[in-house]
Enzyme design. Structure first.
Site, PDB file in Angstrom:
ATOM      1  N   GLY A   1       1.535   3.048  -2.512  1.00  0.00           N
ATOM      2  CA  GLY A   1       1.160   3.941  -3.621  1.00  0.00           C
ATOM      3  C   GLY A   1       1.848   3.524  -4.908  1.00  0.00           C
ATOM      4  N   LYS A   2       2.119   2.207  -5.020  1.00  0.00           N
ATOM      5  CA  LYS A   2       2.815   1.707  -6.218  1.00  0.00           C
ATOM      6  C   LYS A   2       1.983   1.921  -7.474  1.00  0.00           C
ATOM      7  CE  LYS A   2       3.209  -2.398  -4.438  1.00  0.00           C
ATOM      8  NZ  LYS A   2       2.728  -2.139  -3.075  1.00  0.00           N
TER       9      LYS A   2
ATOM     10  N   ASP B   1       0.816  -1.231   0.000  1.00  0.00           N
ATOM     11  CA  ASP B   1       0.000   0.000   0.000  1.00  0.00           C
ATOM     12  C   ASP B   1       0.844   1.274   0.000  1.00  0.00           C
ATOM     13  OD1 ASP B   1      -2.239  -1.713   0.313  1.00  0.00           O
ATOM     14  OD2 ASP B   1      -1.867  -1.754   2.472  1.00  0.00           O
TER      15      ASP B   1
ATOM     16  N   GLY C   1      -0.107  14.510  -3.601  1.00  0.00           N
ATOM     17  CA  GLY C   1      -1.559  14.473  -3.726  1.00  0.00           C
ATOM     18  C   GLY C   1      -1.937  13.320  -4.620  1.00  0.00           C
TER      19      GLY C   1
ATOM     20  N   ASN D   1      -5.046 -10.433  -3.784  1.00  0.00           N
ATOM     21  CA  ASN D   1      -4.836  -9.809  -2.466  1.00  0.00           C
ATOM     22  C   ASN D   1      -4.336  -8.382  -2.657  1.00  0.00           C
ATOM     23  OD1 ASN D   1      -2.458 -10.843  -3.558  1.00  0.00           O
ATOM     24  ND2 ASN D   1      -1.588 -11.464  -1.611  1.00  0.00           N
TER      25      ASN D   1
ATOM     26  N   THR E   1      -6.055 -11.679   3.540  1.00  0.00           N
ATOM     27  CA  THR E   1      -7.143 -11.024   2.802  1.00  0.00           C
ATOM     28  C   THR E   1      -8.259 -12.020   2.489  1.00  0.00           C
ATOM     29  OG1 THR E   1      -6.058 -11.501   0.710  1.00  0.00           O
ATOM     30  CG2 THR E   1      -5.563  -9.369   1.729  1.00  0.00           C
TER      31      THR E   1
ATOM     32  N   GLN F   1       2.128  -6.048  -3.026  1.00  0.00           N
ATOM     33  CA  GLN F   1       2.487  -6.053  -1.599  1.00  0.00           C
ATOM     34  C   GLN F   1       3.833  -5.329  -1.400  1.00  0.00           C
ATOM     35  OE1 GLN F   1       1.554  -9.514  -2.823  1.00  0.00           O
ATOM     36  NE2 GLN F   1      -0.487  -8.705  -2.605  1.00  0.00           N
TER      37      GLN F   1
ATOM     38  N   GLY G   1      -4.158  -4.587  -4.370  1.00  0.00           N
ATOM     39  CA  GLY G   1      -5.161  -3.644  -4.843  1.00  0.00           C
ATOM     40  C   GLY G   1      -4.495  -2.333  -5.154  1.00  0.00           C
ATOM     41  N   HIS G   2      -4.630  -1.897  -6.381  1.00  0.00           N
ATOM     42  CA  HIS G   2      -4.061  -0.611  -6.772  1.00  0.00           C
ATOM     43  C   HIS G   2      -5.189   0.364  -7.028  1.00  0.00           C
ATOM     44  CE1 HIS G   2      -0.115  -2.047  -6.932  1.00  0.00           C
ATOM     45  NE2 HIS G   2      -0.021  -2.380  -8.191  1.00  0.00           N
TER      46      HIS G   2
ATOM     47  N   LEU H   1       3.743  12.778   0.901  1.00  0.00           N
ATOM     48  CA  LEU H   1       4.422  13.753   1.760  1.00  0.00           C
ATOM     49  C   LEU H   1       3.428  14.807   2.251  1.00  0.00           C
ATOM     50  CD1 LEU H   1       7.189  14.627   2.913  1.00  0.00           C
ATOM     51  CD2 LEU H   1       7.490  16.070   0.896  1.00  0.00           C
TER      52      LEU H   1
HETATM   53  P1  IMP Z   1      -2.569 -12.845   2.167  1.00  0.00           P
HETATM   54  O1  IMP Z   1      -1.652 -12.291   1.148  1.00  0.00           O
HETATM   55  O2  IMP Z   1      -4.028 -12.644   1.845  1.00  0.00           O
HETATM   56  O3  IMP Z   1      -2.264 -14.282   2.513  1.00  0.00           O
HETATM   57  O4  IMP Z   1      -2.350 -12.033   3.538  1.00  0.00           O
HETATM   58  C1  IMP Z   1      -1.153 -12.125   4.279  1.00  0.00           C
HETATM   59  C2  IMP Z   1      -0.779 -10.792   4.886  1.00  0.00           C
HETATM   60  O5  IMP Z   1      -0.425  -9.891   3.849  1.00  0.00           O
HETATM   61  C3  IMP Z   1      -1.913 -10.106   5.648  1.00  0.00           C
HETATM   62  O6  IMP Z   1      -1.355  -9.390   6.731  1.00  0.00           O
HETATM   63  C4  IMP Z   1      -2.493  -9.133   4.640  1.00  0.00           C
HETATM   64  O7  IMP Z   1      -3.142  -8.037   5.255  1.00  0.00           O
HETATM   65  C5  IMP Z   1      -1.228  -8.706   3.920  1.00  0.00           C
HETATM   66  N1  IMP Z   1      -1.470  -8.254   2.537  1.00  0.00           N
HETATM   67  C6  IMP Z   1      -1.718  -9.020   1.465  1.00  0.00           C
HETATM   68  N2  IMP Z   1      -1.863  -8.258   0.367  1.00  0.00           N
HETATM   69  C7  IMP Z   1      -1.675  -7.000   0.747  1.00  0.00           C
HETATM   70  C8  IMP Z   1      -1.642  -5.743   0.042  1.00  0.00           C
HETATM   71  O8  IMP Z   1      -1.812  -5.657  -1.177  1.00  0.00           O
HETATM   72  N3  IMP Z   1      -1.401  -4.643   0.805  1.00  0.00           N
HETATM   73  C9  IMP Z   1      -1.163  -4.715   2.136  1.00  0.00           C
HETATM   74  N4  IMP Z   1      -1.172  -5.842   2.823  1.00  0.00           N
HETATM   75  C10 IMP Z   1      -1.420  -6.983   2.141  1.00  0.00           C
END
Ligand code: IMP
Length: 434
Positions: A15-16, A13, A422, A38, A130, A225, A40-41, A337
């Site tokens: 901001g990629k 997360d 922003g 898992n 997730t 991630q 999300g952008h 920032l």
């Molecule tokens: P999983 O990838 O669903 O197995 O989750 C394992 C861990 O990675 C958990 O703590 C999730 O909240 C975290 N996680 C998985 N994908 C993301 C992501 O895109 N952003 C932030 N945390 C993530």
């Protein structure tokens, strides 16, 4: 034949999405190499916000080819739904501009149920996944019984394998976790329907990417991630199940290291985390509210995939230095920032104490137990009151904000080449080394 890599330097997360959006304007191919839905952008273009979980966000540029590499785990249903959304937004999706590796591992609804059952069974030790089936799909890959996209090309064989998979997981869900019996026939039929829809997109990716690179095309590898969620180098066991670090690019796309040009580490100006596990600089109270936002805006600190409020904290330079060590960044891209505006002072973690000792470099081998015993040592920098959202040049930033950026550079030894202030595409300061 340049390969540029964008990596999350924290817990995801960072901001990629916007970084990839920026770089993909100059890239011919944009490739995901790890994880699945898992991720999300959120990408904001003009008035429109796109939330993508599987398809590389670069696809919104008409000339760019999106690639789903073999290091990923793919839920065909999510992919089909995302294709439909993008088409409705006027974005062309066809097999010429979306390639799925034949070695991608497939996620099924049974993997999702198993993920949720297994995490719930951990009780207090829950990872807080997730629930998208990521872990169980990677388990099947390592156990050499996973379903691969290439099998979809042989429908009869694939149908048999899918049935066996559902029957096996069903036995586990009902026998061990006391779930209700799955309707295996209905599950198999629905799943084969989604698989059929993605069939025209399946390719052998490695050679295609190699050919593109040899022809001088630019490839952007989009990490999902972040570094501290890497299954080997992250805060194990509170990690995801894939290789989120730069090394994952090579196995996850079937490439060697030669073409690498830049490895861009993306870090927020503070720290966030979703799910359980240690986070030394975690905050509560008023400052946390400033960093998190209210949730009213898509860029506030609430998960794109789950909607969960993110944990927030001060910037942790110990972890950022560690991220540089395991990824080999060429530069940093600093995001959000602007969120720090209005804080009188800004603490930054520059060292830890653990068991009576001060640590300046992280002797951290991905162990959450060791990290959870670390207490941050802060250096406090002066804040600034000015809004930054209109700044477009380095000179526009207040001197305290410039000093904050320089502080990060001094501690990491890396140039901060871009700073976002922003959510809009244009809210960006690009700089050569100052
Ligand atoms: P999983 O990838 O669903 O197995 O989750 C394992 C861990 O990675 C958990 O703590 C999730 O909240 C975290 N996680 C998985 N994908 C993301 C992501 O895109 N952003 C932030 N945390 C993530």
């Amino acid at each position: 034949m340049p390969l540029d890599i964008v990596i999350g330097a924290q817990w995801g997360d960072e901001g990629k999405g916007r970084v990839v959006d920026l770089f993909s304007q100059e890239s011919d191919l944009v490739a995901r190499y790890n994880g699945g839905d898992n991720a999300g952008h959120t990408v904001q273009v003009g008035q429109q916000t796109y939330k993508l979980h599987v398809i590389p966000s670069g696809i919104i540029h008409p000339e760019t080819v999106g690639v789903l590499g073999s290091g990923m785990v793919l839920n065909p249903q999510t992919l089909v739904e995302e294709m439909t959304l993008l088409r409705a937004a006027g974005i062309e999706i066809n097999p010429e501009r979306l390639w799925i590796s034949d070695a991608v591992q497939l996620i099924t609804p049974a993997h999702r149920l198993l993920d949720q059952a297994q995490d719930a069974a951990l009780g207090k030790g829950q990872i807080g996944t997730t629930g998208r089936g990521i872990g169980p799909a990677y388990v099947d890959k390592a156990a050499r019984r996973g379903l691969r996209a290439g099998e979809i090309l042989e429908p009869e064989y694939f149908a048999g394998r899918v049935r066996t998979h559902f029957e096996e997981v069903n036995r586990l869900l009902t026998g061990w976790y006391h779930y209700e019996n799955l309707d295996v026939d209905a599950q198999v039929t629905a799943y084969l329907g989604f698989a059929e829809e993605i069939r025209p997109y399946i390719r052998r990716i490695g050679p295609l990417v190699q050919i593109a690179l040899r022809a001088g095309k630019t490839v952007l590898a989009e990490g999902a991630q972040g570094t501290l969620l890497d299954v080997e180098q992250g805060s194990y066991p509170f990690v995801t199940s894939s290789h989120t670090t730069s090394s994952g690019v090579f196995s996850g796309l079937g490439l060697g290291v030669q073409p690498v040009r830049r490895v861009i580490g993306v870090t927020k100006a503070f720290q966030t985390r979703v799910g359980a596990g240690p986070m030394p600089t975690e905050l509560d109270g008023e400052a946390a509210k400033v960093l998190r936002g209210t949730g009213a805006n898509p860029w506030d600190e609430f998960g794109t995939t789950t909607g969960r409020p993110r944990r927030v904290g001060w910037l942790d330079l110990m972890l950022l230095k560690y991220a540089h060590e395991v990824n080999g960044f060429s530069e940093l891209f600093l995001t959000k920032l602007d969120v720090l505006s209005g804080l009188e002072e800004i603490p930054v973690c520059v060292a830890y104490t653990r068991d009576g000792q001060t640590l300046h470099a992280l002797d951290f081998s991905g162990d959450a137990r060791l990290l959870s015993r670390c207490t941050p040592v802060y250096e406090t920098l002066p804040g600034w009151s000015e809004e930054l959202r209109a700044c477009r040049r380095w000179e526009d930033l207040p001197s305290a904000a410039q000093d904050y950026v320089r502080f990060i550079e001094e501690h990491t030894g890396l140039p901060v080449t871009s700073i976002s202030v922003g959510p809009e595409r244009s809210a960006l300061i690009t700089r050569s080394s100052q």
